[in-house]
Design an enzyme around this catalytic site. Structure first.
Site, PDB file in Angstrom:
ATOM      1  N   GLU A  40     -10.958  21.411   8.808  1.00  0.00           N
ATOM      2  CA  GLU A  40     -10.080  21.072   9.938  1.00  0.00           C
ATOM      3  C   GLU A  40      -8.671  21.606   9.695  1.00  0.00           C
ATOM      4  O   GLU A  40      -8.037  22.171  10.606  1.00  0.00           O
ATOM      5  CB  GLU A  40     -10.044  19.558  10.127  1.00  0.00           C
ATOM      6  CG  GLU A  40      -9.091  19.092  11.206  1.00  0.00           C
ATOM      7  CD  GLU A  40      -8.655  17.652  10.994  1.00  0.00           C
ATOM      8  OE1 GLU A  40      -7.576  17.288  11.499  1.00  0.00           O
ATOM      9  OE2 GLU A  40      -9.375  16.899  10.314  1.00  0.00           O
ATOM     10  N   ASP A  44      -7.076  24.346  12.125  1.00  0.00           N
ATOM     11  CA  ASP A  44      -5.845  24.034  12.858  1.00  0.00           C
ATOM     12  C   ASP A  44      -4.832  25.168  12.696  1.00  0.00           C
ATOM     13  O   ASP A  44      -4.191  25.584  13.668  1.00  0.00           O
ATOM     14  CB  ASP A  44      -5.266  22.715  12.343  1.00  0.00           C
ATOM     15  CG  ASP A  44      -3.913  22.396  12.953  1.00  0.00           C
ATOM     16  OD1 ASP A  44      -3.860  22.039  14.143  1.00  0.00           O
ATOM     17  OD2 ASP A  44      -2.898  22.512  12.241  1.00  0.00           O
ATOM     18  N   ASP A 113     -10.864  17.173  16.032  1.00  0.00           N
ATOM     19  CA  ASP A 113     -10.857  17.561  14.617  1.00  0.00           C
ATOM     20  C   ASP A 113     -12.099  18.378  14.257  1.00  0.00           C
ATOM     21  O   ASP A 113     -12.018  19.350  13.492  1.00  0.00           O
ATOM     22  CB  ASP A 113     -10.790  16.318  13.728  1.00  0.00           C
ATOM     23  CG  ASP A 113      -9.449  15.602  13.817  1.00  0.00           C
ATOM     24  OD1 ASP A 113      -8.500  16.180  14.375  1.00  0.00           O
ATOM     25  OD2 ASP A 113      -9.364  14.451  13.337  1.00  0.00           O
ATOM     26  N   GLU A 116     -11.764  21.945  15.469  1.00  0.00           N
ATOM     27  CA  GLU A 116     -10.900  22.710  14.560  1.00  0.00           C
ATOM     28  C   GLU A 116     -11.648  23.062  13.278  1.00  0.00           C
ATOM     29  O   GLU A 116     -11.492  24.168  12.738  1.00  0.00           O
ATOM     30  CB  GLU A 116      -9.636  21.918  14.245  1.00  0.00           C
ATOM     31  CG  GLU A 116      -8.676  21.815  15.420  1.00  0.00           C
ATOM     32  CD  GLU A 116      -7.407  21.056  15.082  1.00  0.00           C
ATOM     33  OE1 GLU A 116      -6.370  21.362  15.681  1.00  0.00           O
ATOM     34  OE2 GLU A 116      -7.460  20.152  14.221  1.00  0.00           O
TER      35      GLU A 116
END
Length: 229
Positions: A40, A44, A113, A116
Site C-alpha cells: 500500500e 500510494d 488501501d 493502492e
C-alpha cells in the site's frame, strides 16, 4: 490459481505472473501473517506520481496549488474506494474474522488501501510503464471530468479533500475568542489537523470566514499551497 482471482484479473486488466504478490496485496493486516501495508505504501507513492505527472501534462497553465488540489481529488479515498467497488474488490479481500464480521470488505478505507496495494503489486510484478497504464485506465473517467474550475473550491473543501486523499481524520474547527461589539464582531478560530503539530488560526467578521482563513493557513502549513495560489 482460483477462478475468483482470474475474474479479478480480468476486471483489473492485468494478469499477474506472481500470484503470491496479488494475494499479498489483497491481505488486510487483520489477517494472520504478512499483510498488504508495505505494498500500500509503495502503491500510494506510485499513484501520486502518476496522477501528478498526468495532470502536469494535461494542464500546462495550472499553478502548483491548482495541480495539488486536482491530484487530491483524483487520489482521495472516496475515489479509490469507488473504483475498488467497481472491481468488486471486497469479494476478494483476505480479512481476519473480526474484520469480516464487522463488514470490513465494504469499508472505504480498506478498499482504497487494497487498491493502492494492487498498484504496488503490479509495479513489482511488471514495471512502471505497466502500473502507469493501469492507473490511467482506471482513472480515465475521473480525468475526463477534471477542469481547472475544480480548483476554485473554498479552502475548507480543499483541506477536507486533501486529508481524505491521505485517509486522515477531518479537520476540527473551534472558536477560541470573539471580540468587538455585537454589530462589529471578530471571530478567532483554530483549526486542528492531525498532520500538523500546531493548530492553524484564522480570524474574520463571521465564524465561516474565520474557518476559511484557518483552513487556508493549514493548507500552506502542509505545503499543499502557498500564499500566491
Amino acid at each position: 490459481m482460483s477462478a475468483s482471482l482470474a475474474g479479478l484479473e480480468r476486471k483489473l486488466g492485468y494478469t499477474f505472473k506472481n500470484q503470491d504478490q496479488m494475494l499479498l496485496a489483497l491481505t488486510h493486516r487483520s489477517y494472520a501473517g504478512r499483510n498488504n501495508e508495505r505494498l500500500e505504501f509503495l502503491g500510494d507513492a506510485i499513484l501520486n506520481f502518476v496522477a501528478g505527472e498526468a495532470l502536469f501534462e494535461r494542464f500546462p497553465q495550472a499553478r502548483e496549488g491548482q495541480l495539488s488540489r486536482l491530484r487530491a481529488r483524483l487520489v482521495k479515498g472516496e475515489t479509490l474506494a469507488r473504483l475498488a467497488r467497481g472491481f468488486d474488490l471486497g469479494d476478494y479481500l483476505r480479512l481476519g474474522s473480526g474484520e469480516l464480521k464487522s463488514g470490513g470488505f465494504r469499508r472505504e478505507s480498506i478498499l482504497a488501501d487494497a487498491l493502492e496495494a494492487l498498484i504496488g503489486a503490479i509495479y513489482l510484478d511488471a514495471d512502471m510503464d505497466t502500473a502507469r497504464e493501469r492507473i490511467l485506465a482506471w482513472l480515465a473517467d475521473e480525468f475526463e471530468g477534471l477542469t481547472l474550475v475544480d480548483t476554485n473550491k473554498d479552502p475548507k473543501t480543499r483541506l477536507q479533500e486533501f486529508l481524505q486523499s491521505r485517509s486522515c481524520e477531518l479537520p476540527r474547527y473551534e472558536v477560541v475568542d470573539i471580540q468587538g461589539e455585537p454589530h462589529c464582531r471578530t471571530f478567532f478560530v483554530e483549526c486542528e489537523v492531525v498532520l500538523l503539530n500546531n493548530k492553524s488560526r484564522g480570524q474574520g467578521v463571521s465564524r465561516r470566514i474565520a474557518e476559511q482563513v484557518a483552513a487556508a493557513s493549514a493548507l500552506i502549513a502542509l505545503g499543499v499551497e502557498n500564499g500566491n495560489d
